[in-house]
Structures are given as structure tokens and as C-alpha cells.
Design an enzyme around this catalytic site. Structure first.
Site, PDB file in Angstrom:
ATOM      1  N   ASP A  15       0.873  -1.168   0.000  1.00  0.00           N
ATOM      2  CA  ASP A  15       0.000   0.000   0.000  1.00  0.00           C
ATOM      3  C   ASP A  15       0.917   1.227   0.000  1.00  0.00           C
ATOM      4  O   ASP A  15       2.117   1.118   0.274  1.00  0.00           O
ATOM      5  CB  ASP A  15      -0.881  -0.036   1.247  1.00  0.00           C
ATOM      6  N   ASP A  17      -0.197   5.056   1.047  1.00  0.00           N
ATOM      7  CA  ASP A  17      -0.461   6.007   2.129  1.00  0.00           C
ATOM      8  C   ASP A  17      -0.476   5.310   3.482  1.00  0.00           C
ATOM      9  O   ASP A  17      -1.293   4.413   3.714  1.00  0.00           O
ATOM     10  CB  ASP A  17      -1.791   6.720   1.891  1.00  0.00           C
ATOM     11  N   ASP A 173      -1.439  -0.711   6.196  1.00  0.00           N
ATOM     12  CA  ASP A 173      -1.630  -0.079   7.503  1.00  0.00           C
ATOM     13  C   ASP A 173      -3.092   0.037   7.891  1.00  0.00           C
ATOM     14  O   ASP A 173      -3.399   0.277   9.058  1.00  0.00           O
ATOM     15  CB  ASP A 173      -1.016   1.323   7.503  1.00  0.00           C
TER      16      ASP A 173
END
Length: 199
Positions: A15, A17, A173
Site C-alpha cells: 500500500d 499512504d 496499515d
């Protein structure tokens, strides 16, 4: 920290961001400023619920939550959010424990970025953090019909990498992203405790 990928892994997906780049404080500032322009005072708790979602989803939920359906359009608030984010993008820093993994396994295993971000913003963030040249495969919200927690983003990465989903480790995250990885049949690794973010 030193991290070794899971046993049997043949490909890696990251990922962006909050995983490769510590962007979330700036995304919040940008969403907050964009919302205030239209008379909305948005809090962090609201944005955290949609961590991992593309701008279109977040803008839709903001308008719905604050009853602004007749006052502003999704496109208006997204345009303003991107304009605000552009002001801060040069300040974004890489998340070193994760980018160290990229460097460690670059050229050893195929790697991809699978993100809910807008392509133009994603490319600029990768360039700012020095990660752009590590990835030939970048799947963004512009490239899929279904967003996380739907597995389409990661399955498209797997297809382009030519690696079976069960042999891919995904670094994420957000809860939405981790769920998407598991639904894709991949190994989901949560990096949210690997660094301190002030958002």
C-alpha cells in the site's frame, strides 16, 4: 528494524499512504481544509474510519454525514482536497522500515503498489519519497471498479506480477487494506505499529 518476508512468498505488494509514505497527516490536513471551505468541520476520527478508501468514497461520506448533498458535489470537494494536498506533498517522508524491505527485495521478487489513491497523486508521492523507480506495477483507484476492502486492487497487482495470490505478501496499515489482502487469499502484514505517525 530487520524484517524477513514470510516463508513461501514469491511477490510483494505495498500500500502507499501510511505504508510506504507517511502521508496521512497531510491527507487529514487537506481534507480538513477542503471541508472547511464548504462550511464543514471534519474530525480525525471520521477520516480514520475510511483509511484506505479512495477520495471519491471519502468525499461521498463527508457530504452524506454533514447533509450537504444539495450544496456541493463530490467532484468539487475532491478537486479542492487535491489542491490542498499538493501544497504539502513535498514534505512527505518515506516510512523507513517498509521502504527498507522494498530495497532489500528489489530485483529478487516482483513488487507492486496497490493503493486507493488517485494516480497523479500516487506517482508524485512515490517520486517525493524516492520510491518511484522501484515499482513498474502501480494499481490505483483509477485502475479498478471496486475499492478496498474488495480484493480487486491486489488481485490486479497479482495478475500483472504473474504471481499466484497465495504466494504474495501484502504490506498495509489500514483495516480495509488488510481485509482486502486476506480476501484476495494473500498474506496480510500490518505495518501500523512499525512507525510513529502524528495523525
Amino acid at each position: 528494524m530487520e524484517y524477513d518476508i514470510q516463508h513461501g512468498v514469491k511477490g510483494l505488494i505495498f500500500d502507499l499512504d501510511g505504508t510506504l509514505a507517511d502521508t496521512m497527516p497531510y491527507h487529514f490536513i487537506a481534507w480538513n481544509l477542503a471541508s472547511k471551505k464548504f462550511g464543514i468541520d471534519m474530525d480525525k476520527a471520521f477520516l480514520r474510519k475510511f483509511n484506505g478508501s479512495p477520495g471519491k468514497v471519502i468525499a461521498t461520506e463527508i457530504i452524506k454525514k454533514y447533509g450537504m448533498e444539495d450544496a456541493i458535489s463530490i467532484e468539487e470537494i475532491i478537486k479542492e482536497k487535491i489542491r490542498q494536498f499538493d501544497k504539502f506533498q513535498h514534505e512527505i517522508k518515506p516510512i523507513i522500515p517498509v521502504t527498507d524491505i522494498v530495497r532489500k527485495y528489489h530485483g529478487i521478487f516482483p513488487m507492486a503498489v496497490g493503493t486507493g489513491g488517485h494516480r497523479k497523486t500516487v506517482i508524485r508521492t512515490l517520486e517525493t519519497t524516492g520510491m518511484k523507480n522501484y515499482f513498474d506495477i502501480i494499481v490505483t483507484s483509477n485502475d479498478v471498479d471496486n475499492f478496498k476492502p474488495h480484493p480487486e486492487t491486489f488481485l490486479k497487482c497479482a495478475e500483472m506480477m504473474n504471481v499466484e495470490p497465495s504466494h504474495i505478501e501484502v504490506f498495509e496499515d489500514s483495516n480495509l487494506g488488510l481485509e482486502a489482502a486476506r480476501r484476495a487469499g494473500m498474506i496480510a502484514t500490518d505495518v501500523s505499529s512499525w512507525y510513529d505517525s502524528n495523525w
